[in-house]
Scaffold this motif. Structure first.
Motif, PDB file in Angstrom:
ATOM      1  N   ASN A   1      -1.526  -1.019  -4.132  1.00  8.06           N
ATOM      2  CA  ASN A   1      -2.813  -0.256  -3.842  1.00  8.06           C
ATOM      3  C   ASN A   1      -4.090  -0.961  -4.656  1.00  8.06           C
ATOM      4  O   ASN A   1      -4.115  -2.101  -3.907  1.00  8.06           O
ATOM      5  CB  ASN A   1      -2.695   0.817  -5.291  1.00  8.06           C
TER       6      ASN A   1
ATOM      7  N   SER B   1       0.807  -1.198   0.040  1.00 11.28           N
ATOM      8  CA  SER B   1       0.015  -0.100   0.081  1.00 11.28           C
ATOM      9  C   SER B   1       0.994   1.141   0.132  1.00 11.28           C
ATOM     10  O   SER B   1       1.787   1.324   0.823  1.00 11.28           O
ATOM     11  CB  SER B   1      -0.802  -0.098   1.145  1.00 11.28           C
TER      12      SER B   1
ATOM     13  N   TRP C   1      -9.708  -2.993  -2.657  1.00 13.96           N
ATOM     14  CA  TRP C   1      -8.173  -2.446  -2.482  1.00 13.96           C
ATOM     15  C   TRP C   1      -7.468  -3.482  -2.019  1.00 13.96           C
ATOM     16  O   TRP C   1      -7.389  -4.001  -0.831  1.00 13.96           O
ATOM     17  CB  TRP C   1      -8.496  -1.380  -1.417  1.00 13.96           C
TER      18      TRP C   1
END
Length: 356
Positions: free
Chosen positions: A143, A75, A189
């Protein structure tokens, strides 16, 4: 002692009330002739607020700050930032992404495969077993979901996968084969909300040692009409997923559709037969198409296709007849066809050696 505490309390209240108008005067219109606080001591005049000094917050009950969401592997979303006030537009600065988006696409046969992902970097971190934990589903990038699209149905380890778009995940293991997973849900996500029940397939893959690569990279190799290999390389590991297609089935379905629309086009019939001859498949169908082509037009092209078809079936004597006719007609045709004559004469010589 009690008088001292009350004096301090009233003094603090007076300071707060004295500073508050500096912050709220643009939002609240003060009531006319406010009544003084009863028995309140005179508050000292506060020092002017300098431009670099933060103003005192309004006297509303403070709400506890929400704890930042934990970051997941790969992330790049910032953490610890305060959320903007309600109704205030969020403006994003044009900053580069730590894990930039990448798109790789490869066509083979009648199929196109596309991988849409974000490429994280190693940045001196332990990747396998660290940033990417073992025995946990990994987004195979950074991501959002890594997405893979197939323009036609494909075969993965013999299992037919319908055309469409899927999320692509990897489950690394320390002491056994890793797993590559396609999942129906494409709006997560990363791996948040991942549900194994939505998997289309899980393919076991043995990771291979590879030269160091700082950024995650998807790339294709072993490309041919019937398939290709999709590779994932990062740090010192490479994973390879073989992708196959039923290209001949797809091509023949398209040929049949076109020939139904134009059954009397000798060139289309010759091209259809030539495809089967080139791939050495379905000789009976190829013979039907090339004979129909010859009935419509006796040309060097379709005579040569029939000669090659007969040679594949070990009928060299008849193949020689059609080859000689093709060469004779080819001498009278355009320059483009004459470039094939040397190859045709070499094949004819080889067939004559086998026939006699």
């Amino acid at each position: 002692m009690l008088n001292v505490r009350l004096s301090v309390l009233y003094w603090g209240l007076g300071l707060s009330l004295a500073c508050t108008p500096h912050l709220l005067q643009a939002q609240i219109t003060p009531a006319p002739n406010p009544a003084p606080l009863p028995s309140s001591p005179v508050a000292p005049t506060p020092a002017p607020v300098s431009p670099t000094t933060s103003p005192v917050a309004p006297t509303t009950p403070a709400q506890p700050a929400a704890a930042p969401a934990p970051a997941t592997a790969g992330s790049t979303a910032p953490t610890g930032m305060a959320a903007p006030a309600a109704g205030v537009p969020t403006v994003q600065l044009p900053l580069p992404q730590a894990s930039p988006r990448a798109l790789v696409s490869q066509g083979f046969g009648l199929t196109e495969v596309t991988v849409d992902y974000h490429a994280p970097a190693v940045r001196n971190r332990t990747v396998w077993g660290g940033l990417v934990p073992y025995d946990q589903v990994w987004r195979a990038g950074a991501n959002e979901n890594t997405l893979i699209r197939f323009s036609t149905p494909v075969l993965l380890r013999g299992q037919l996968i319908p055309a469409g778009q899927y999320s692509f995940y990897v489950v690394p293991h320390q002491d056994r084969d890793w797993e590559l997973t396609l999942n129906r849900v494409t709006t997560h996500w990363g791996a948040e909300g991942y549900d194994q029940r939505e998997d289309i397939i899980r393919v076991p893959v043995m990771p291979e040692t590879a030269p160091y690569h700082e950024n995650l990279l998807y790339w294709f190799s072993d490309i041919k009409a019937t398939g290709a290999h999709l590779n994932l390389t990062w740090e010192k590991r490479t994973l390879t997923l073989p992708i196959e297609t039923e290209v001949h089935k797809q091509v023949l379905a398209g040929i049949e559709q076109v020939l139904q629309q134009q059954p009397n086009d000798w060139q289309l019939l010759a091209q259809a037969a030539d495809y089967l001859v080139q791939n050495n498949i379905q000789p009976e169908r190829a013979l039907t198409w090339i004979n129909e082509s010859l009935k419509l037009q006796d040309a060097a092209t379709n005579n040569w296709i029939k000669a090659r078809l007969l040679a594949q079936q070990q009928d060299f004597g008849t193949a020689i007849v059609y080859a000689r006719k093709a060469i004779k007609l080819g001498d009278k045709e355009d320059t483009a066809f004459k470039t094939q004559l040397p190859t045709m004469r070499i094949a004819l010589t080889e067939w004559q050696a086998k026939a006699y």
